[in-house]
Design an enzyme around this catalytic site. Structure first.
Site, PDB file in Angstrom:
ATOM      1  N   GLY A  31      88.685  15.388  42.140  1.00 17.22           N
ATOM      2  CA  GLY A  31      88.003  16.536  41.528  1.00 17.22           C
ATOM      3  C   GLY A  31      88.982  17.484  40.867  1.00 17.22           C
ATOM      4  O   GLY A  31      90.140  17.106  40.608  1.00 17.22           O
ATOM      5  N   HIS A  34      90.257  17.506  34.700  1.00 14.28           N
ATOM      6  CA  HIS A  34      90.864  17.947  33.445  1.00 14.28           C
ATOM      7  C   HIS A  34      90.778  16.789  32.451  1.00 14.28           C
ATOM      8  O   HIS A  34      90.219  15.729  32.773  1.00 14.28           O
ATOM      9  CB  HIS A  34      92.314  18.408  33.677  1.00 14.28           C
ATOM     10  CG  HIS A  34      93.135  17.430  34.474  1.00 14.28           C
ATOM     11  ND1 HIS A  34      93.483  16.191  33.982  1.00 14.28           N
ATOM     12  CD2 HIS A  34      93.635  17.477  35.734  1.00 14.28           C
ATOM     13  CE1 HIS A  34      94.190  15.544  34.890  1.00 14.28           C
ATOM     14  NE2 HIS A  34      94.291  16.294  35.976  1.00 14.28           N
ATOM     15  N   HIS A  37      91.555  13.194  33.659  1.00 13.35           N
ATOM     16  CA  HIS A  37      90.432  12.508  34.312  1.00 13.35           C
ATOM     17  C   HIS A  37      89.388  12.082  33.278  1.00 13.35           C
ATOM     18  O   HIS A  37      88.857  10.967  33.336  1.00 13.35           O
ATOM     19  CB  HIS A  37      89.734  13.441  35.304  1.00 13.35           C
ATOM     20  CG  HIS A  37      90.585  13.930  36.431  1.00 13.35           C
ATOM     21  ND1 HIS A  37      90.972  15.243  36.540  1.00 13.35           N
ATOM     22  CD2 HIS A  37      91.094  13.284  37.521  1.00 13.35           C
ATOM     23  CE1 HIS A  37      91.689  15.396  37.643  1.00 13.35           C
ATOM     24  NE2 HIS A  37      91.780  14.222  38.260  1.00 13.35           N
ATOM     25  N   LYS A 154      99.727   8.393  35.009  1.00 16.04           N
ATOM     26  CA  LYS A 154     100.415   9.595  35.511  1.00 16.04           C
ATOM     27  C   LYS A 154     100.880   9.362  36.958  1.00 16.04           C
ATOM     28  O   LYS A 154     101.961   9.751  37.356  1.00 16.04           O
ATOM     29  CB  LYS A 154      99.451  10.767  35.396  1.00 16.04           C
ATOM     30  CG  LYS A 154      99.552  11.848  36.419  1.00 16.04           C
ATOM     31  CD  LYS A 154     100.511  12.912  35.985  1.00 16.04           C
ATOM     32  CE  LYS A 154     100.584  14.098  36.902  1.00 16.04           C
ATOM     33  NZ  LYS A 154     100.109  13.949  38.248  1.00 16.04           N
TER      34      LYS A 154
HETATM   35  P1  AMP Z   1      93.428  12.687  41.081  1.00 19.56           P
HETATM   36  O1  AMP Z   1      92.165  13.473  41.036  1.00 19.56           O
HETATM   37  O2  AMP Z   1      94.650  13.499  40.875  1.00 19.56           O
HETATM   38  O3  AMP Z   1      93.493  11.758  42.273  1.00 19.56           O
HETATM   39  O4  AMP Z   1      93.352  11.721  39.823  1.00 19.56           O
HETATM   40  C1  AMP Z   1      92.292  10.828  39.647  1.00 19.56           C
HETATM   41  C2  AMP Z   1      92.688   9.798  38.627  1.00 19.56           C
HETATM   42  O5  AMP Z   1      92.992  10.444  37.400  1.00 19.56           O
HETATM   43  C3  AMP Z   1      93.948   9.022  39.047  1.00 19.56           C
HETATM   44  O6  AMP Z   1      93.804   7.676  38.679  1.00 19.56           O
HETATM   45  C4  AMP Z   1      95.025   9.705  38.257  1.00 19.56           C
HETATM   46  O7  AMP Z   1      96.134   8.877  37.977  1.00 19.56           O
HETATM   47  C5  AMP Z   1      94.292  10.050  36.974  1.00 19.56           C
HETATM   48  N1  AMP Z   1      94.969  11.146  36.282  1.00 19.56           N
HETATM   49  C6  AMP Z   1      95.376  12.328  36.818  1.00 19.56           C
HETATM   50  N2  AMP Z   1      96.031  13.056  35.877  1.00 19.56           N
HETATM   51  C7  AMP Z   1      96.052  12.307  34.755  1.00 19.56           C
HETATM   52  C8  AMP Z   1      96.597  12.497  33.449  1.00 19.56           C
HETATM   53  N3  AMP Z   1      97.249  13.593  33.116  1.00 19.56           N
HETATM   54  N4  AMP Z   1      96.428  11.509  32.535  1.00 19.56           N
HETATM   55  C9  AMP Z   1      95.766  10.370  32.861  1.00 19.56           C
HETATM   56  N5  AMP Z   1      95.244  10.132  34.072  1.00 19.56           N
HETATM   57  C10 AMP Z   1      95.376  11.085  35.006  1.00 19.56           C
END
Ligand code: AMP
Length: 288
Positions: A31, A34, A37, A154
């Site tokens: 969650g 941005h 996501h 990332k």
């Molecule tokens: P998180 O909510 O941080 O666990 O991220 C969820 C998914 O979004 C994961 O697969 C992350 O690698 C991906 N994600 C997070 N930040 C970025 C970004 N800046 N660019 C691309 N994918 C992202």
């Protein structure tokens, strides 16, 4: 857009969609969404009949001194963003529903043979983190029954680890690693960027600047004659003045994450550092 909280209802709903021949694209998230996501969500929307996004701050992947409690949870805003992207299902379970009392299973990629993928970089600095991620993600995958799952580059080590887990246990899921989305000044988008003060936010820009500098230097013909160690050293010196602490800064193999001594055709420059109390990670692929 449907919002489901019960793991059982989510699984039944996804199963019946699969039985009707629908392809499901699934994006697991913590969650605080941005554009990073949303880039995953948009790809899932283009490639599947049904898109499901989970919003779940998985307690298993946070260490005792980490930011589980203060992790941002702007659920209303997240819902609005996902509605705009025409997401079909949000899965938003409680921690208790996912890991009820008596839950006693852990998934450990790399449990049989030690390898840098599971022992270096973030695995070294965040003991138990990837086990928590794998345990949470395999459960989400079993519930979502997706044909396609989308992760971001990332979190490169996490993406490699999940891809390996899917392969090792033969989950019938196609794994997609999607490019990192950045702010205009280069900073990789992250939910944790919201912790930064204005001054820290300015300093954080140095992280991607140093990675792109490394990418540029390592891909120059002159770099061939050089040892990677000296490049890494220079990069470290460039970053130190801007950050509070460097956890790691390295150039590693793209598949095994083994630190490299010599230039290879494809490499990954990786960094994790603290700006104030906020731990930020980033990486860039280097083609030479
Ligand atoms: P998180 O909510 O941080 O666990 O991220 C969820 C998914 O979004 C994961 O697969 C992350 O690698 C991906 N994600 C997070 N930040 C970025 C970004 N800046 N660019 C691309 N994918 C992202």
């Amino acid at each position: 857009m449907n919002i489901l909280q019960s793991p059982k209802v989510f699984q039944q709903t996804m199963m019946s969609l699969r039985q009707k021949g629908k392809s499901i694209g699934f994006v697991p998230t913590l969650g605080a969404l941005h554009e990073g996501h949303l880039s995953l969500v948009r790809k899932a929307r283009r490639e599947n009949d049904v898109v499901a996004v989970s919003i779940f701050v998985n307690p298993l992947q946070f260490g005792p001194k980490e930011d589980f409690k203060k992790y941002p949870r702007p659920l209303k805003r997240d819902k609005e963003l996902l509605k705009k992207e025409k997401v079909d299902y949000i899965f938003h379970p409680s921690a208790k529903a996912m890991f009820p009392q008596g839950f006693n299973t852990a998934v450990q990629v790399g449990a049989i043979r030690k390898s840098p993928l599971q022992n270096s970089l973030c695995a070294k600095s965040r003991p138990g983190h990837f086990q928590g991620v794998a345990t949470g993600v395999i459960k989400l995958l079993n519930l979502a029954q997706p044909e396609n799952v989308y992760f971001g580059a990332k979190d490169f080590q996490q993406a490699l680890m999940i891809e390996k887990m899917i392969r090792d246990v033969n989950l019938a899921i196609r794994f997609h690693r999607c490019p990192t989305v950045r702010e205009t000044d280069g900073l990789a988008m992250s939910s944790r960027n919201s912790y930064l003060s204005a001054d820290q936010r300015r300093r954080a820009q140095a992280i991607s600047r140093v990675l792109f500098w490394l990418q540029d230097q390592a891909s120059r013909p002159a770099a061939r004659a050089r040892k990677l160690a000296s490049l890494k050293q220079l990069a470290r010196r460039k970053l130190i003045p801007f950050v509070t602490h460097i956890d790691y800064l390295d150039i590693v193999d793209l598949e095994t994450l083994e630190p490299l001594k010599k230039i290879q055709r494809m490499m990954l420059a990786v960094v994790a550092c603290y700006v104030g109390k906020t731990r930020l990670i980033d990486n860039v692929i280097i083609h030479t």
